[in-house]
Design a protein around this motif. Structure first.
Motif, short mmCIF file in Angstrom:
data_model
loop_
_atom_site.label_atom_id
_atom_site.label_comp_id
_atom_site.label_asym_id
_atom_site.label_seq_id
_atom_site.Cartn_x
_atom_site.Cartn_y
_atom_site.Cartn_z
N GLU A 174 0.82 -1.20 0.00
CA GLU A 174 0.00 0.00 0.00
C GLU A 174 0.86 1.26 0.00
O GLU A 174 0.46 2.29 -0.53
CB GLU A 174 -0.96 0.00 1.19
N ARG A 175 2.06 1.19 0.59
CA ARG A 175 2.97 2.34 0.60
C ARG A 175 3.41 2.72 -0.81
O ARG A 175 3.76 3.86 -1.07
CB ARG A 175 4.20 2.07 1.47
N THR A 176 3.43 1.75 -1.75
CA THR A 176 3.85 2.05 -3.13
C THR A 176 2.84 2.94 -3.84
O THR A 176 3.19 3.65 -4.78
CB THR A 176 4.03 0.77 -3.98
N ARG A 177 1.58 2.89 -3.43
CA ARG A 177 0.48 3.64 -4.07
C ARG A 177 0.34 3.29 -5.55
O ARG A 177 -0.20 4.06 -6.34
CB ARG A 177 0.65 5.15 -3.90
N GLU A 178 0.85 2.14 -5.95
CA GLU A 178 0.81 1.74 -7.35
C GLU A 178 -0.11 0.54 -7.59
O GLU A 178 -0.54 0.32 -8.71
CB GLU A 178 2.22 1.38 -7.85
N TYR A 179 -0.39 -0.22 -6.56
CA TYR A 179 -1.21 -1.42 -6.71
C TYR A 179 -2.65 -1.09 -6.35
O TYR A 179 -2.92 -0.56 -5.27
CB TYR A 179 -0.67 -2.55 -5.82
#
Length: 199
Positions: free
Chosen positions: A96-101
């Protein structure tokens, strides 16, 4: 034989039982707690009890939540056709920290490990199969840690899932073998997601 243990010694012993906490760290934590003002210490103890009483597993993905469905499963905008299978709730936070998935997750709460007497029945595999059996899932991403147990779990699940007609992929190896997803940085996780391959 029962014996009396001083409260400080017991507190240190309890901190020492936490993962990643050695004797010196346990002592530091215990002394820190003892030096807290009374109201802060009570609030700390209450937080632990509240978490134990109010946090349970999401009825869909098995992630930790304080309601029947976790916020990710409840979010309408999430892509429900893609499920990312992870070992622990900490791994969900890492992704979730990546904000990409933008897909959803399934938390196994462990890995297959015959050496530790952990088989598929101790994990949330049946729940994953039930989700896929309901239809609508196009891809399952195996995002278990790149360890012997992580690989064994990914291969076991892929063999179960392939006959169900879903695409099964594995994270690309931007993550070092033997590493933990929890400690991977956002860029590494994003590259691993982007470079995943079918297994």
């Amino acid at each position: 034989m029962a014996y009396n243990v001083l409260p400080l010694t017991r507190l240190i012993e309890h901190f020492e039982r936490l993962p990643g906490i050695g004797k010196k760290s346990a002592q530091r934590l215990a002394y820190h707690v003892l030096n807290m003002p009374g109201d802060k210490a009570e609030d700390f103890a209450r937080c632990i009890l509240d978490a134990r009483e109010k946090i349970s597993r999401c009825s869909i993905c098995q992630n930790l939540t304080d309601s029947e469905k976790c916020p990710i499963c409840s979010e309408e905008a999430r892509d429900k056709t893609t499920i990312c299978v992870v070992e622990t709730p900490q791994d969900v936070l890492a992704f979730e920290r990546t904000r990409e998935y933008n897909g959803v997750y399934h938390v196994l709460h462990g890995l297959i490990s015959p050496m530790n007497s952990v088989g598929p029945d101790q994990l949330y595999v049946k729940e994953l199969l039930a989700r896929i059996g309901q239809g609508g899932v196009l891809e399952v991403i195996m995002a278990t840690n790149p360890t012997v147990e992580g690989e064994a779990t990914a291969m076991y699940l892929s063999r179960l899932l392939k006959p169900l007609g879903v695409k099964v992929t594995r994270l690309a190896y931007g993550i070092p073998v033997g590493g933990n997803l929890e400690y991977a940085d956002e860029v590494t996780l994003f590259r691993a997601l982007e470079g995943r391959s079918e297994i």
